[in-house]
Design an enzyme around this catalytic site. Structure first.
Site, short mmCIF file in Angstrom:
data_model
loop_
_atom_site.label_atom_id
_atom_site.label_comp_id
_atom_site.label_asym_id
_atom_site.label_seq_id
_atom_site.Cartn_x
_atom_site.Cartn_y
_atom_site.Cartn_z
N HIS A 112 -37.93 16.09 -2.38
CA HIS A 112 -37.92 14.71 -2.91
C HIS A 112 -37.29 13.69 -1.97
O HIS A 112 -36.57 12.78 -2.40
CB HIS A 112 -37.21 14.68 -4.26
CG HIS A 112 -37.95 15.37 -5.37
ND1 HIS A 112 -39.31 15.49 -5.39
CD2 HIS A 112 -37.49 16.00 -6.50
CE1 HIS A 112 -39.68 16.15 -6.49
NE2 HIS A 112 -38.60 16.48 -7.17
N HIS A 141 -40.52 10.57 -11.72
CA HIS A 141 -39.97 11.87 -12.13
C HIS A 141 -39.37 11.80 -13.54
O HIS A 141 -38.29 12.33 -13.78
CB HIS A 141 -38.92 12.34 -11.12
CG HIS A 141 -38.75 13.82 -11.06
ND1 HIS A 141 -38.34 14.58 -12.15
CD2 HIS A 141 -38.92 14.70 -10.05
CE1 HIS A 141 -38.25 15.85 -11.79
NE2 HIS A 141 -38.61 15.95 -10.52
N GLU A 151 -45.49 15.30 -12.83
CA GLU A 151 -45.36 14.50 -11.62
C GLU A 151 -46.70 14.46 -10.88
O GLU A 151 -47.09 15.43 -10.24
CB GLU A 151 -44.28 15.08 -10.72
CG GLU A 151 -42.94 15.30 -11.40
CD GLU A 151 -42.11 16.34 -10.67
OE1 GLU A 151 -41.88 16.17 -9.45
OE2 GLU A 151 -41.71 17.34 -11.31
#
Length: 326
Positions: free
Chosen positions: A103, A173, A291
């Site tokens: 991420h 997210h 996601e």
């Protein structure tokens, strides 16, 4: 409208914006582009917040790893070994999910304060990610537009340009509990339908092996709606592939409240994460993340849809979360 939500340790103020339309109320933070809350009615008209979030800024600072509601980048999901090749150069990233990068690294987009501009029925968030930020090449000019449409659907449009070749993969997210955040039993009893005939199997570090396996006859088959259960942190290969406009690819339904979440996207994949690693103050499985994304580790997998962005081109990604009840 906006209000002061808190102040970072370095004195930077964080503001919260409220959007409301068609019976849906959404609160967004300038810190991390976080969707703090989404309030929607159930089949009887009772309103509840259906995403996991913290009541104050300290909660997000103390518990960064779940990425609750955040805008994640430069690269959502994992890059194997924290490195990738591009045009003959190997770039090294933080191994913040050892041995991988996750991420965007130690201080990805989810931990940055964004400039926020109100627009009709929404917000335009923007920032410049400098060349070398978290190891990624190229200066990246990013905008993320959050809007509520006439039905109350929450639309995300991400756009980016670069001055040097780089890789980009952005997503939201949020963790959903359609029974209301913190409801008894969490989200494992929700029913999910996914328009995905294949998925990307992973190794022990959750990195794709490179195969695209058929879901038929496996626990990954959600082509017909069924109870989600637990134990998922996997990317599904959407049947539609990359599309210029958002196409509906998923439906999540809570039988108890009647609330329904639909997901439409331009992206070729979606990560289903059932939140087993959520921790205090949330219980494991308290929410489900859907996601929308390009596939994990794509910079190391030339056979996957490309995440490369080059000067003169514009990255664009769109995802729409729709809300209803039945």
């Amino acid at each position: 409208m906006s209000e002061l939500f808190g102040t970072l340790p370095d004195g930077t103020p964080v503001h919260r914006w409220t959007l409301e339309r068609a019976g849906v109320r959404v609160r967004v933070l300038s810190y991390g582009g976080i969707v703090q809350s989404v309030e929607v009615p159930d089949r009887d008209g009772h309103v509840a917040d259906v995403v996991l979030g913290f009541a104050d800024l300290d909660g997000y600072l103390a518990h960064p790893e779940p990425y609750l509601g955040a805008l994640v980048g430069r690269y959502a999901n994992r890059i194997a070994g924290g490195r990738f090749p591009l045009d003959g150069v190997t770039y090294s990233l933080a191994q913040n999910n050892a041995p991988n990068s996750l991420h965007g690294g130690e201080r990805g987009f989810d931990k940055r304060v964004w400039d926020v501009e109100p627009i009709e029925h929404g917000l335009r968030l923007s920032r410049v990610s400098a060349h070398g930020e978290e190891g990624f090449p190229g200066r990246l000019d990013v905008t993320a537009t959050y809007t509520l449409d006439e039905s109350g659907a929450l639309r995300f449009v991400y756009e980016a340009t670069t001055d040097a070749p780089t890789v980009v993969n952005l997503t939201n997210h949020s963790y959903f509990d359609l029974g209301g955040a913190g409801s008894a039993g969490g989200a494992g009893g929700h029913e999910l339908r996914l328009a995905a005939s294949r998925f990307t199997p992973v190794d022990g570090d959750l990195i794709p092996t490179g195969a695209l396996d058929d879901v038929a006859g496996t626990r990954f088959d959600f082509r017909e709606a069924r109870k989600v259960g637990s134990g998922y942190d996997h990317n599904f290969v959407l049947d539609k592939g990359v599309t210029p406009a958002a196409v509906e690819i998923a439906e999540l339904h809570d039988p108890a409240s009647g609330r329904v979440l639909t997901v439409a996207t331009t992206e070729p994949g979606i990560q289903l994460y059932t939140g087993e690693h959520l921790a205090d103050p949330f219980a494991p499985g308290a929410g489900i993340a859907l996601e929308t994304q390009h596939f994990p580790d794509s910079p190391n997998r030339p056979e996957f849809p490309s995440t490369e962005l080059r000067p003169g081109d514009t990255y664009r990604s769109e995802t729409v979360y729709g809300f209803s009840a039945r």
